[in-house]
Enzyme design. Sequence first.
Site, PDB file in Angstrom:
ATOM      1  N   SER A   1     -10.018  -0.278   7.330  1.00  0.00           N
ATOM      2  CA  SER A   1      -9.491  -0.075   5.976  1.00  0.00           C
ATOM      3  C   SER A   1      -8.832  -1.286   5.339  1.00  0.00           C
ATOM      4  CB  SER A   1      -8.491   1.097   5.976  1.00  0.00           C
ATOM      5  OG  SER A   1      -9.163   2.307   6.179  1.00  0.00           O
TER       6      SER A   1
ATOM      7  N   LYS B   1       0.845  -1.198   0.000  1.00  0.00           N
ATOM      8  CA  LYS B   1       0.000   0.000   0.000  1.00  0.00           C
ATOM      9  C   LYS B   1       0.876   1.241   0.000  1.00  0.00           C
ATOM     10  CE  LYS B   1      -3.881   2.025   2.633  1.00  0.00           C
ATOM     11  NZ  LYS B   1      -4.736   1.850   3.824  1.00  0.00           N
TER      12      LYS B   1
ATOM     13  N   SER C   1      -9.659   2.221   3.163  1.00  0.00           N
ATOM     14  CA  SER C   1      -8.758   2.932   2.272  1.00  0.00           C
ATOM     15  C   SER C   1      -7.829   2.006   1.491  1.00  0.00           C
ATOM     16  CB  SER C   1      -7.914   3.924   3.072  1.00  0.00           C
ATOM     17  OG  SER C   1      -7.066   3.246   3.993  1.00  0.00           O
TER      18      SER C   1
END
Length: 490
Positions: free
Chosen positions: A176, A77, A152
């Site tokens: 997330s 990420k 997210s």
Amino acid sequence: MAFYNTDVAQLHDDLVNKRVSATELTKAAFKQIKATDDDVKAFLALNEEAALDQAAKLDQAGIDPNQPLAGIPLAVKDNIVTKGLTTTAASKILANFKPVYDATVVEKLLAAGAINVGKTNLDEFAMGSSTENSAFQTTRNPWDLTRVPGGSSGGSAAAVAAGDVLGALGTDTGGSIRQPASFNGVVGMKPTYGRVSRWGVIAFASSFDQVGWLSQSVKDNAYLMQAIAGADKRDMTSANREVPNYVANLAKADVEGLRIAVPKEYFGDGIDADVQEVVKAALAHYESLGAIIDEVSLPHTKYGIPAYYILASSEASSNLQRYDGIRYGFRANDVKNLEDVYVRTRTEGFGPEVKRRIMLGTFSLSAGSYDAYFAKAAKVRRLITDDFNKILKEHDVIMGPTAVSTAFKIGAEVTDPTKMYMNDLLTVTTNMAGLPGMSVPAGFSKENGMPVGLQIIGKAFDEQTVYDAGYVFEQTTDFHKQTPRLGGQN
């Protein structure tokens, strides 16, 4: 080759016995990314040259039989720093930022021989539930390109669902990892707060943030977690606790006699009927395997969203002060003075959701509002933690839906912050209590055919029981084997 119908154990065996090379696997990953990512848009940056160079060196040296991740392509990420590889947190303010060091979790992966193929998209500074708040692109759900992948960690979840990689690192501040796992039909684990180092993770809310994995199976997730868990002297919040051998212990996983608590608050108003139906069927399946199901109450759950957004935004307000246009990242042009540098850099560099949370947090921490908002929210956090601890004294795990709905349409909620925040209703309280939580594929909505996730919450530092419960469910169902089919996949 998409990374379906295989797993870490099989690929490791193939690599050790030279039925496939790390170079071939890495090339296959990039081929799959290039075949799907024009549609999915999971990646912000690829690491092709360095990844292929690393793969070639591994092939030349030979794969260590004791390193199960050696030669396995994975993704990271883009709010986790990677040396020499752009790390943006999906924000204009860090658009050209290239770190000079690796995060601890990345160091551990590289030491284990894993190959980082690239950085995945996210909501800016991990603030969002749909990956529509990225400054660069909107990621799409591989099951239905008109729908969001969640957030997210939507880019990481979509990359796994699209078959680009077997696993991708994510971060979970209020759901997330778990919510996008549910939306994409993959496994997502948020470990106990402190189980994994946060050093090198771009901070959103430091007392909530935790690094974890999105993967195609529970066992793969256990392999991946094994590699990154453990204390780190550079992160004072990391716990000096022994890390179990998650994978080896799965061999004896059994749910007969498992005490499962099911909060009535997880099946109330606001939870889609089709989601409830799938999760209730999953709970009935556990019962058929010998588990004991008890309905319980977590009475302060209803206060979770307002308390979380006050606390997390307050921490974000403090953490994001460092982006001032002076030390690194974006700086506004044609400024008149120092104050103008600060104001214009932050005005132009931050997106609307980040600004919204900075303002909310700054207000909550202000002298006139601290006692009325921040202090009360902190007390609510304690009450929520006490609720969990009380239930987990008499039960092994807590189960319920991961998300209030299946993946919604792109653009459907992004203009309504209150509606968007409610997507975290079932996940934020786990972060507030610092407990481990995992989402596993539980079935599909009869209404729209989209994946539904089952959330499993465990006691602090008892990821093993969470993994065991998820693994038995996975082994006795086939929901995780059903995958989207995009262009370029076999």
